[in-house]
Scaffold this active site. Structure first.
Site, PDB file in Angstrom:
ATOM      1  N   TRP A 102      89.301  26.259  95.673  1.00  0.00           N
ATOM      2  CA  TRP A 102      89.529  26.545  94.482  1.00  0.00           C
ATOM      3  C   TRP A 102      88.382  25.620  93.716  1.00  0.00           C
ATOM      4  CZ3 TRP A 102      91.729  30.784  94.545  1.00  0.00           C
ATOM      5  CH2 TRP A 102      92.772  30.779  95.298  1.00  0.00           C
ATOM      6  N   ASP A 169      92.199  21.026  87.069  1.00  0.00           N
ATOM      7  CA  ASP A 169      93.024  22.243  87.492  1.00  0.00           C
ATOM      8  C   ASP A 169      94.188  21.640  88.232  1.00  0.00           C
ATOM      9  OD1 ASP A 169      94.099  24.200  89.088  1.00  0.00           O
ATOM     10  OD2 ASP A 169      92.410  24.968  89.955  1.00  0.00           O
ATOM     11  N   LYS A 193     102.700  28.503  91.610  1.00  0.00           N
ATOM     12  CA  LYS A 193     102.767  27.247  92.677  1.00  0.00           C
ATOM     13  C   LYS A 193     104.050  26.743  92.178  1.00  0.00           C
ATOM     14  CE  LYS A 193      99.108  28.943  94.170  1.00  0.00           C
ATOM     15  NZ  LYS A 193      97.748  28.533  93.889  1.00  0.00           N
TER      16      LYS A 193
HETATM   17  C1  LIG Z   1      96.177  29.096  93.828  1.00  0.00           C
HETATM   18  C2  LIG Z   1      95.239  28.213  93.097  1.00  0.00           C
HETATM   19  C3  LIG Z   1      94.086  28.749  92.257  1.00  0.00           C
HETATM   20  C4  LIG Z   1      93.922  30.150  92.165  1.00  0.00           C
HETATM   21  O1  LIG Z   1      95.028  30.679  91.141  1.00  0.00           O
HETATM   22  P1  LIG Z   1      94.979  32.254  90.685  1.00  0.00           P
HETATM   23  O2  LIG Z   1      96.200  32.174  89.816  1.00  0.00           O
HETATM   24  O3  LIG Z   1      95.236  33.304  92.152  1.00  0.00           O
HETATM   25  O4  LIG Z   1      93.905  32.638  90.090  1.00  0.00           O
HETATM   26  C5  LIG Z   1      93.497  27.837  91.553  1.00  0.00           C
HETATM   27  N1  LIG Z   1      93.488  26.472  91.832  1.00  0.00           N
HETATM   28  C6  LIG Z   1      94.327  25.953  92.449  1.00  0.00           C
HETATM   29  C7  LIG Z   1      94.534  24.644  92.730  1.00  0.00           C
HETATM   30  C8  LIG Z   1      95.300  26.767  93.331  1.00  0.00           C
HETATM   31  O5  LIG Z   1      96.165  26.195  94.180  1.00  0.00           O
END
Ligand SMILES: *Cc1c(COP(=O)(O)O)cnc(C)c1O
Length: 361
Positions: A102, A169, A193
């Site tokens: 990511w 993030d 998540k």
């Molecule tokens: C799942 C995830 C993403 C991607 O998320 P999307 O909503 O599918 O774009 C980005 N960063 C982290 C840390 C993730 O766990």
């Protein structure tokens, strides 16, 4: 029968959230309308998005500190792009910490906008640790990091002290542990998540960041954080159902003691599972011990030949979603806020049973 869902995303939410959300599909707050059909401009929905925005700030202890919360769409991946578009000035650079797929995705998007410095990377060891000694160039427009690496099961335990604005993030560990969130200038988290269904991303921005560090580009409205702020997160039709369900989760969080209580529970769940991984003669944890994530627990079998029999045992125990990410294999148990300790105990029991079966052969 309801499964024990260890899937890393989309993932488990509190059962009462599922129940309330499904009720609202039939009749939302006694309006005689489904939450799927109400106008996003109706008083009822405006109240939902406003409560979700203020509850997010309240839970992060960022109320009255110059922050705005937005519920955007496009997933966390959209923020990979929105961040440099808004913050990376033409003749400046952005600093990134490369801690997984990511993080690398965010770096790839930033490169389209300008100079991108990777201050450190753990790619050399399949991202199974967090780089620690690195220097952030003081002239960078911002520093970007990923607090929890969902795929590899590593988590940042410390964040750098720097004068450079920090963008993080937090998709897979937001609201799971106490941090001084005021150290961050921009936080984003895809809902699916730890807070809601797929379809919305919580973005928390310190407004000062946009005043002082706004990029010198012409930004299309839909990608411009300032435009979303000035429209109170209603620049266009927001993902109504995803935001409503997220609000239910935030209300559940608050009613259950907020982040402090969640963190204690998460620590207990993580300790239970890691202790078993370390004790059990058949498994090995894949993340460096000091960097282990309390949200995504990754492990492998020492002997791959045992795979079929372990897989059939956990499946028989009504467990779902234990396979590792398709790019790394092995196993991964997501133990997000909504995961009850009883479900973690069931997984631990299966691992113990499995050891007995194998070693008695
Ligand atoms: C799942 C995830 C993403 C991607 O998320 P999307 O909503 O599918 O774009 C980005 N960063 C982290 C840390 C993730 O766990």
């Amino acid at each position: 029968m309801k499964k024990h869902n260890f899937s890393s995303g989309p993932s488990i939410l509190p059962q009462e959230v599922f129940e309330k959300a499904s009720q609202a599909i039939i009749n939302f707050n006694d309006t005689g309308l489904s939450v799927l059909e109400i106008s996003h401009r109706s008083d009822e929905f405006v109240a939902v998005i406003e409560e979700a925005r203020s509850l997010a700030l309240e839970l992060l202890d960022l109320e009255n500190k110059g922050y705005k919360a937005l519920f955007l769409s496009g997933g966390a991946s959209m923020e990979f792009l929105r961040v440099p578009y808004n913050l990376l000035k033409k003749n400046s650079k952005a600093a990134y910490l490369d801690t997984g797929k990511w993080a690398a995705g965010a770096i790839k998007e930033a490169k389209a906008f300008g100079d991108t410095v990777i201050v450190a990377s753990s790619k050399d060891d399949n991202y199974n640790y967090m780089p620690k000694d690195y220097t952030i160039p003081t002239d960078a427009s911002y520093f970007h990091c990923t607090s929890n690496n969902t795929i590899y099961g590593t988590q940042m335990q410390e964040f750098p002290e720097t004068i450079v604005p920090i963008v993080c993030d937090m998709s897979s560990d937001i609201f799971s542990r106490q941090l001084d969130f005021s150290k961050f200038d921009l936080i984003y988290a895809g809902a699916q998540k730890n807070i809601g269904p797929a379809g919305t991303t919580l973005v928390v921005i310190k407004e000062e960041l946009l005043d002082n560090n706004h990029s010198d580009r012409i930004i299309p409205g839909i990608l411009d954080y300032s435009a979303h702020i000035s429209k109170e997160s209603m620049y266009n039709t927001p993902p109504v159902f995803a935001i409503y369900t997220t609000l239910l989760t935030l209300q559940w969080l608050k009613a259950n003691g907020g982040i402090t209580v969640m963190e204690e529970r998460n620590n207990t769940k993580a300790a239970l599972l890691y202790n078993e991984i370390d004790r059990n003669s058949l498994f090995i944890g894949t993340a460096k011990i000091e960097d282990r994530s309390k949200m995504n627990v990754t492990f492998v079998l020492k002997n791959k030949l045992h795979k079929d029999s372990f897989d059939s045992m956990w499946k028989a125990a009504n467990i779902n979603g234990l396979n590792g990410h398709r790019t790394v294999g092995g196993y991964r148990a997501a133990i997000y806020n909504a995961m009850p300790i009883e479900s973690v105990q069931i997984l631990v029991n299966v691992m113990q049973e499995f050891e007995k079966t194998i070693t008695s052969k």
